[in-house]
Design a protein around this motif. Structure first.
Motif, PDB file in Angstrom:
ATOM      1  N   ARG A 172       0.803  -1.226   0.000  1.00  0.00           N
ATOM      2  CA  ARG A 172       0.000   0.000   0.000  1.00  0.00           C
ATOM      3  C   ARG A 172       0.833   1.272   0.000  1.00  0.00           C
ATOM      4  O   ARG A 172       0.421   2.286  -0.520  1.00  0.00           O
ATOM      5  CB  ARG A 172      -0.921   0.023   1.207  1.00  0.00           C
ATOM      6  CG  ARG A 172      -2.055  -0.918   1.113  1.00  0.00           C
ATOM      7  CD  ARG A 172      -3.005  -0.589   2.204  1.00  0.00           C
ATOM      8  NE  ARG A 172      -3.643  -1.777   2.690  1.00  0.00           N
ATOM      9  CZ  ARG A 172      -4.746  -1.757   3.377  1.00  0.00           C
ATOM     10  NH1 ARG A 172      -5.302  -0.613   3.670  1.00  0.00           N
ATOM     11  NH2 ARG A 172      -5.286  -2.867   3.788  1.00  0.00           N
ATOM     12  N   SER A 179      -5.045  -0.523  -6.422  1.00  0.00           N
ATOM     13  CA  SER A 179      -4.316   0.593  -5.822  1.00  0.00           C
ATOM     14  C   SER A 179      -5.307   1.697  -5.473  1.00  0.00           C
ATOM     15  O   SER A 179      -5.220   2.825  -5.964  1.00  0.00           O
ATOM     16  CB  SER A 179      -3.246   1.095  -6.797  1.00  0.00           C
ATOM     17  OG  SER A 179      -2.351   0.080  -7.127  1.00  0.00           O
ATOM     18  N   ALA A 196      -7.971   3.415  -8.226  1.00  0.00           N
ATOM     19  CA  ALA A 196      -7.012   4.478  -7.922  1.00  0.00           C
ATOM     20  C   ALA A 196      -7.801   5.680  -7.421  1.00  0.00           C
ATOM     21  O   ALA A 196      -8.950   5.876  -7.802  1.00  0.00           O
ATOM     22  CB  ALA A 196      -6.195   4.855  -9.144  1.00  0.00           C
ATOM     23  N   ALA A 249      -4.187   5.230  -4.572  1.00  0.00           N
ATOM     24  CA  ALA A 249      -3.028   5.678  -5.347  1.00  0.00           C
ATOM     25  C   ALA A 249      -3.267   6.979  -6.104  1.00  0.00           C
ATOM     26  O   ALA A 249      -4.366   7.255  -6.579  1.00  0.00           O
ATOM     27  CB  ALA A 249      -2.614   4.599  -6.342  1.00  0.00           C
ATOM     28  N   GLU A 289       5.955   3.520  -3.570  1.00  0.00           N
ATOM     29  CA  GLU A 289       6.033   4.672  -4.467  1.00  0.00           C
ATOM     30  C   GLU A 289       6.964   4.336  -5.620  1.00  0.00           C
ATOM     31  O   GLU A 289       8.085   3.890  -5.407  1.00  0.00           O
ATOM     32  CB  GLU A 289       6.531   5.905  -3.721  1.00  0.00           C
ATOM     33  CG  GLU A 289       5.577   6.348  -2.633  1.00  0.00           C
ATOM     34  CD  GLU A 289       5.987   7.654  -1.995  1.00  0.00           C
ATOM     35  OE1 GLU A 289       6.956   8.284  -2.458  1.00  0.00           O
ATOM     36  OE2 GLU A 289       5.323   8.045  -1.036  1.00  0.00           O
ATOM     37  N   VAL A 314      -0.068  -0.087  -5.203  1.00  0.00           N
ATOM     38  CA  VAL A 314       0.886   0.984  -4.947  1.00  0.00           C
ATOM     39  C   VAL A 314       0.169   2.212  -4.383  1.00  0.00           C
ATOM     40  O   VAL A 314      -1.039   2.346  -4.507  1.00  0.00           O
ATOM     41  CB  VAL A 314       1.662   1.383  -6.232  1.00  0.00           C
ATOM     42  CG1 VAL A 314       2.486   0.222  -6.741  1.00  0.00           C
ATOM     43  CG2 VAL A 314       0.734   1.910  -7.305  1.00  0.00           C
ATOM     44  N   ALA A 315       0.947   3.103  -3.771  1.00  0.00           N
ATOM     45  CA  ALA A 315       0.406   4.365  -3.254  1.00  0.00           C
ATOM     46  C   ALA A 315       0.582   5.491  -4.263  1.00  0.00           C
ATOM     47  O   ALA A 315      -0.251   6.377  -4.371  1.00  0.00           O
ATOM     48  CB  ALA A 315       1.090   4.733  -1.947  1.00  0.00           C
ATOM     49  N   ARG A 316       1.711   5.452  -5.010  1.00  0.00           N
ATOM     50  CA  ARG A 316       1.989   6.499  -5.992  1.00  0.00           C
ATOM     51  C   ARG A 316       2.720   5.894  -7.176  1.00  0.00           C
ATOM     52  O   ARG A 316       3.644   5.103  -7.011  1.00  0.00           O
ATOM     53  CB  ARG A 316       2.843   7.605  -5.374  1.00  0.00           C
ATOM     54  CG  ARG A 316       3.024   8.810  -6.281  1.00  0.00           C
ATOM     55  CD  ARG A 316       3.786   9.925  -5.601  1.00  0.00           C
ATOM     56  NE  ARG A 316       5.177   9.577  -5.382  1.00  0.00           N
ATOM     57  CZ  ARG A 316       6.144   9.681  -6.283  1.00  0.00           C
ATOM     58  NH1 ARG A 316       5.873  10.101  -7.496  1.00  0.00           N
ATOM     59  NH2 ARG A 316       7.375   9.355  -5.982  1.00  0.00           N
TER      60      ARG A 316
END
Length: 94
Positions: free
Chosen positions: A24, A59, A78, A62, A27, A42-44
């Motif tokens: 989570r 994500s 996202a 994200a 980046e 992913v977060a970013r």
């Protein structure tokens, strides 16, 4: 290139395909992917250029920022999506 369970990735250029399964808080910053990019959890995500297809899955929180996607873009989950150019199809969900 393949990577799993990572926190931060910064890459200049990948000649062919790239697959990343993060966490989570992961980046990712990539300058260029020559072919397909597949990203999960992913977060970013920030990528300047993707030569072919891009897929982002699972994500939900994200922030996704993409420059140019050569063909298809699929984002399933996202919080924020920003894209400059898409060559063909764009699918956004959740």
């Amino acid at each position: 290139m393949q990577a799993w369970d990572i926190n931060t990735v910064r890459i200049g250029s990948i000649g062919n395909e790239c697959r990343i399964e993060g966490k989570r808080e992961t980046e990712i910053t990539i300058e260029r992917v020559g072919n397909n990019l597949t990203v999960k959890e992913v977060a970013r995500l920030q990528v300047n250029s993707i030569g072919n297809n891009c897929q982002v899955h699972d994500s939900l929180q994200a922030a996704v920022s993409l420059g140019s996607v050569g063909n298809d873009l699929t984002v399933e989950g996202a919080a924020q999506v920003q894209v400059r150019n898409i060559g063909d199809t764009c699918r956004l969900r959740n």
